[in-house]
Design a protein around this motif. Structure first.
Motif, PDB file in Angstrom:
ATOM      1  N   ASP A   1      61.775  20.548  31.831  1.00 57.41           N
ATOM      2  CA  ASP A   1      61.417  21.286  33.045  1.00 57.41           C
ATOM      3  C   ASP A   1      60.979  20.305  34.124  1.00 57.41           C
ATOM      4  OD1 ASP A   1      60.953  23.649  34.554  1.00 57.41           O
ATOM      5  OD2 ASP A   1      58.805  23.277  34.321  1.00 57.41           O
ATOM      6  N   MET A   2      60.501  19.123  33.667  1.00 57.57           N
ATOM      7  CA  MET A   2      60.045  18.112  34.626  1.00 57.57           C
ATOM      8  C   MET A   2      60.238  16.738  34.013  1.00 57.57           C
ATOM      9  SD  MET A   2      56.118  17.517  35.681  1.00 57.57           S
ATOM     10  CE  MET A   2      55.618  16.049  36.551  1.00 57.57           C
ATOM     11  N   GLN A   3      60.612  15.762  34.824  1.00 58.61           N
ATOM     12  CA  GLN A   3      60.731  14.379  34.338  1.00 58.61           C
ATOM     13  C   GLN A   3      59.799  13.484  35.158  1.00 58.61           C
ATOM     14  OE1 GLN A   3      65.194  13.596  32.867  1.00 58.61           O
ATOM     15  NE2 GLN A   3      65.110  13.990  35.042  1.00 58.61           N
ATOM     16  N   THR A   4      59.101  12.612  34.450  1.00 59.32           N
ATOM     17  CA  THR A   4      58.189  11.699  35.165  1.00 59.32           C
ATOM     18  C   THR A   4      58.902  10.414  35.573  1.00 59.32           C
ATOM     19  OG1 THR A   4      57.447  10.914  33.006  1.00 59.32           O
ATOM     20  CG2 THR A   4      56.066  12.561  34.100  1.00 59.32           C
ATOM     21  N   SER A   5      60.016  10.074  34.905  1.00 59.34           N
ATOM     22  CA  SER A   5      60.789   8.873  35.267  1.00 59.34           C
ATOM     23  C   SER A   5      62.278   9.192  35.266  1.00 59.34           C
ATOM     24  CB  SER A   5      60.537   7.745  34.260  1.00 59.34           C
ATOM     25  OG  SER A   5      59.184   7.458  34.144  1.00 59.34           O
ATOM     26  N   GLY A   6      62.628  10.250  35.970  1.00 61.04           N
ATOM     27  CA  GLY A   6      64.043  10.628  36.041  1.00 61.04           C
ATOM     28  C   GLY A   6      64.864   9.473  36.614  1.00 61.04           C
ATOM     29  N   LYS A   7      66.003   9.214  35.975  1.00 58.04           N
ATOM     30  CA  LYS A   7      66.813   8.055  36.386  1.00 58.04           C
ATOM     31  C   LYS A   7      68.088   8.502  37.092  1.00 58.04           C
ATOM     32  CE  LYS A   7      67.628   6.070  32.480  1.00 58.04           C
ATOM     33  NZ  LYS A   7      68.069   5.006  31.587  1.00 58.04           N
ATOM     34  N   GLY A   8      68.388   7.828  38.192  1.00 62.35           N
ATOM     35  CA  GLY A   8      69.648   8.062  38.880  1.00 62.35           C
ATOM     36  C   GLY A   8      70.580   6.885  38.663  1.00 62.35           C
ATOM     37  N   ARG A   9      71.750   6.935  39.288  1.00 69.89           N
ATOM     38  CA  ARG A   9      72.702   5.821  39.173  1.00 69.89           C
ATOM     39  C   ARG A   9      72.180   4.629  39.964  1.00 69.89           C
ATOM     40  NH1 ARG A   9      78.279   7.443  41.063  1.00 69.89           N
ATOM     41  NH2 ARG A   9      79.009   5.738  39.794  1.00 69.89           N
ATOM     42  N   ARG A  10      72.708   3.454  39.623  1.00 70.99           N
ATOM     43  CA  ARG A  10      72.374   2.188  40.304  1.00 70.99           C
ATOM     44  C   ARG A  10      70.870   1.936  40.345  1.00 70.99           C
ATOM     45  NH1 ARG A  10      77.274   1.235  42.262  1.00 70.99           N
ATOM     46  NH2 ARG A  10      78.493   3.105  42.612  1.00 70.99           N
TER      47      ARG A  10
ATOM     48  N   SER B   1      62.198  14.607  40.018  1.00 75.58           N
ATOM     49  CA  SER B   1      62.343  15.686  39.026  1.00 75.58           C
ATOM     50  C   SER B   1      61.106  16.560  38.933  1.00 75.58           C
ATOM     51  CB  SER B   1      62.629  15.081  37.643  1.00 75.58           C
ATOM     52  OG  SER B   1      63.671  14.137  37.685  1.00 75.58           O
ATOM     53  N   PRO B   2      60.772  17.279  40.023  1.00 75.32           N
ATOM     54  CA  PRO B   2      59.577  18.135  39.989  1.00 75.32           C
ATOM     55  C   PRO B   2      59.736  19.307  39.017  1.00 75.32           C
ATOM     56  CG  PRO B   2      60.871  18.581  41.961  1.00 75.32           C
ATOM     57  CD  PRO B   2      61.520  17.405  41.283  1.00 75.32           C
ATOM     58  N   ALA B   3      58.579  19.878  38.626  1.00 80.21           N
ATOM     59  CA  ALA B   3      58.582  20.995  37.665  1.00 80.21           C
ATOM     60  C   ALA B   3      59.019  22.288  38.341  1.00 80.21           C
ATOM     61  CB  ALA B   3      57.179  21.169  37.088  1.00 80.21           C
ATOM     62  N   GLY B   4      59.615  23.152  37.541  1.00 80.38           N
ATOM     63  CA  GLY B   4      59.804  24.549  37.959  1.00 80.38           C
ATOM     64  C   GLY B   4      61.059  24.873  38.724  1.00 80.38           C
ATOM     65  N   SER B   5      61.679  23.895  39.385  1.00 79.01           N
ATOM     66  CA  SER B   5      62.784  24.307  40.264  1.00 79.01           C
ATOM     67  C   SER B   5      64.170  23.951  39.798  1.00 79.01           C
ATOM     68  CB  SER B   5      62.626  23.710  41.670  1.00 79.01           C
ATOM     69  OG  SER B   5      61.547  22.888  41.801  1.00 79.01           O
ATOM     70  N   ASN B   6      64.322  22.901  39.009  1.00 81.51           N
ATOM     71  CA  ASN B   6      65.665  22.344  38.824  1.00 81.51           C
ATOM     72  C   ASN B   6      66.092  22.266  37.361  1.00 81.51           C
ATOM     73  OD1 ASN B   6      65.678  21.871  41.593  1.00 81.51           O
ATOM     74  ND2 ASN B   6      64.583  19.946  41.309  1.00 81.51           N
ATOM     75  N   ILE B   7      67.354  21.899  37.176  1.00 82.67           N
ATOM     76  CA  ILE B   7      67.883  21.688  35.823  1.00 82.67           C
ATOM     77  C   ILE B   7      67.978  20.187  35.584  1.00 82.67           C
ATOM     78  CG2 ILE B   7      69.929  21.934  34.355  1.00 82.67           C
ATOM     79  CD1 ILE B   7      70.549  24.571  35.823  1.00 82.67           C
ATOM     80  N   TYR B   8      67.393  19.731  34.487  1.00 75.76           N
ATOM     81  CA  TYR B   8      67.546  18.338  34.048  1.00 75.76           C
ATOM     82  C   TYR B   8      67.968  18.393  32.585  1.00 75.76           C
ATOM     83  CZ  TYR B   8      64.018  18.313  37.742  1.00 75.76           C
ATOM     84  OH  TYR B   8      63.312  18.582  38.898  1.00 75.76           O
ATOM     85  N   PHE B   9      69.183  17.980  32.293  1.00 76.52           N
ATOM     86  CA  PHE B   9      69.577  17.988  30.879  1.00 76.52           C
ATOM     87  C   PHE B   9      70.442  16.783  30.542  1.00 76.52           C
ATOM     88  CE2 PHE B   9      74.097  19.077  30.575  1.00 76.52           C
ATOM     89  CZ  PHE B   9      74.386  19.704  31.777  1.00 76.52           C
ATOM     90  N   THR B  10      70.457  16.465  29.241  1.00 78.66           N
ATOM     91  CA  THR B  10      71.301  15.381  28.734  1.00 78.66           C
ATOM     92  C   THR B  10      71.982  15.847  27.465  1.00 78.66           C
ATOM     93  OG1 THR B  10      69.822  13.697  29.644  1.00 78.66           O
ATOM     94  CG2 THR B  10      71.305  12.997  27.883  1.00 78.66           C
TER      95      THR B  10
END
Ligand code: BTN
Length: 278
Positions: free
Chosen positions: A65-74, A80-89
């Motif tokens: 639901d939330m990531q403290t060290s969400g990683k992007g490309r490069r 990655s705030p809580a409550g609003s988005n989808i974060y999956f692997t």
């Protein structure tokens, strides 16, 4: 377009391991049947890679639901705030050779595009950003571990901006969210499970042919760069051309002023619109 039915699903099933597992059971054949859900974690890609080493099975889904060290490309961060988005692997342990793995990112982009397109018109910015009205709503980060020439695991991490939110000033006009653009409440569980079902269907076909020939035409049809001026930023230099769609192996064909065509490989290259992000 999805209707009111979807809004009701939000209230009924919420967002969490149980809700996702319940929906997945009837929507996929094997993908995502094991779900690890985190209210908060560093990065679902990191969770998946760690679990892969510990023997976790092919097809396991990691959601936060939330990531403290969400990683992007490069090496960028993925806010990655809580409550609003989808974060999956997704954790995959394919048997094909490592040089095929980069195509999985495009395959996932096509699955996400299919999911998002049910709510709002959208496109793919090569290789794997999903854009709505020229702004990014989704990014994909694929990482792979190879030993002795064999894939140990591939993790495909997907971040989708779903709820209305403030974006950091440095993102400027580049980012937006689905709810902001389509003015409708979206069930994260429904969208996530939909994407997984679509990815599973495409992945099974991909395993047979080990290229993107099965989706090439459809991918090119939703490619926002297609037939547009692009600037290619390669480590060895930059040049302009007109994007002409992807090859069966996912390279972007770029036509240069002299009529020659370069096949651009996603790895170290970035492609921008001449007049902005797309
Ligand atoms: C990009 O830079 O466009 C790729 C962003 C990928 C973000 C997702 S969110 C889920 C997964 N976990 C991460 O740390 N990153 C990916």
């Amino acid at each position: 377009m999805k209707t009111q039915v979807n809004t009701q699903v939000v209230n009924i099933c919420g967002y969490g391991r149980e809700a996702i597992e319940n929906r997945i059971r009837t929507c996929t054949r094997w993908l995502g049947r094991q779900v690890c859900f985190y209210d908060e974690t560093d990065s679902t890609n990191e969770r998946a890679k760690q679990a892969a080493v510990g023997g976790t099975e092919d097809g396991t889904l990691f959601v936060a639901d939330m990531q403290t060290s969400g990683k992007g490309r490069r090496g960028r961060q993925w806010n990655s705030p809580a409550g609003s988005n989808i974060y999956f692997t997704l954790l995959l342990k394919p048997k094909f050779p490592p040089d095929k793995a980069s195509m999985l990112t495009l395959l996932m982009a096509y699955a996400v595009w299919q999911g998002v397109a049910q709510y709002t018109p959208c496109g793919i910015k090569w290789p794997n950003d999903i854009v709505v009205k020229g702004r990014k709503v989704c990014g994909i980060l694929t990482e792979m571990s190879v030993e002795q020439g064999r894939i140990q695991h591939v993790v495909i991490g997907v971040g989708i901006n779903v709820g209305r939110q403030e974006f950091a000033p440095e993102l400027g006009e580049k980012a937006t969210s689905l709810e902001q653009e389509c003015g409708q409440s979206i069930s994260k569980t429904e969208l996530l499970v939909d994407i997984l079902a679509k990815f599973e269907a495409e992945y099974e076909k991909f395993i047979d042919v080990q290229d993107l020939s099965g989706i090439r035409e459809a991918y090119n049809a939703c490619l926002v760069n297609c037939d547009r001026d692009v600037r290619v930023l390669e480590p060895k230099g930059e040049y302009n051309g007109i994007a002409r769609g992807i090859t069966d192996t996912g390279e972007l064909l770029v036509e240069l002023a002299d009529g020659s065509v370069e096949a651009v490989y996603a790895g170290e290259v970035s492609v921008r619109g001449i007049y902005g992000y797309v």
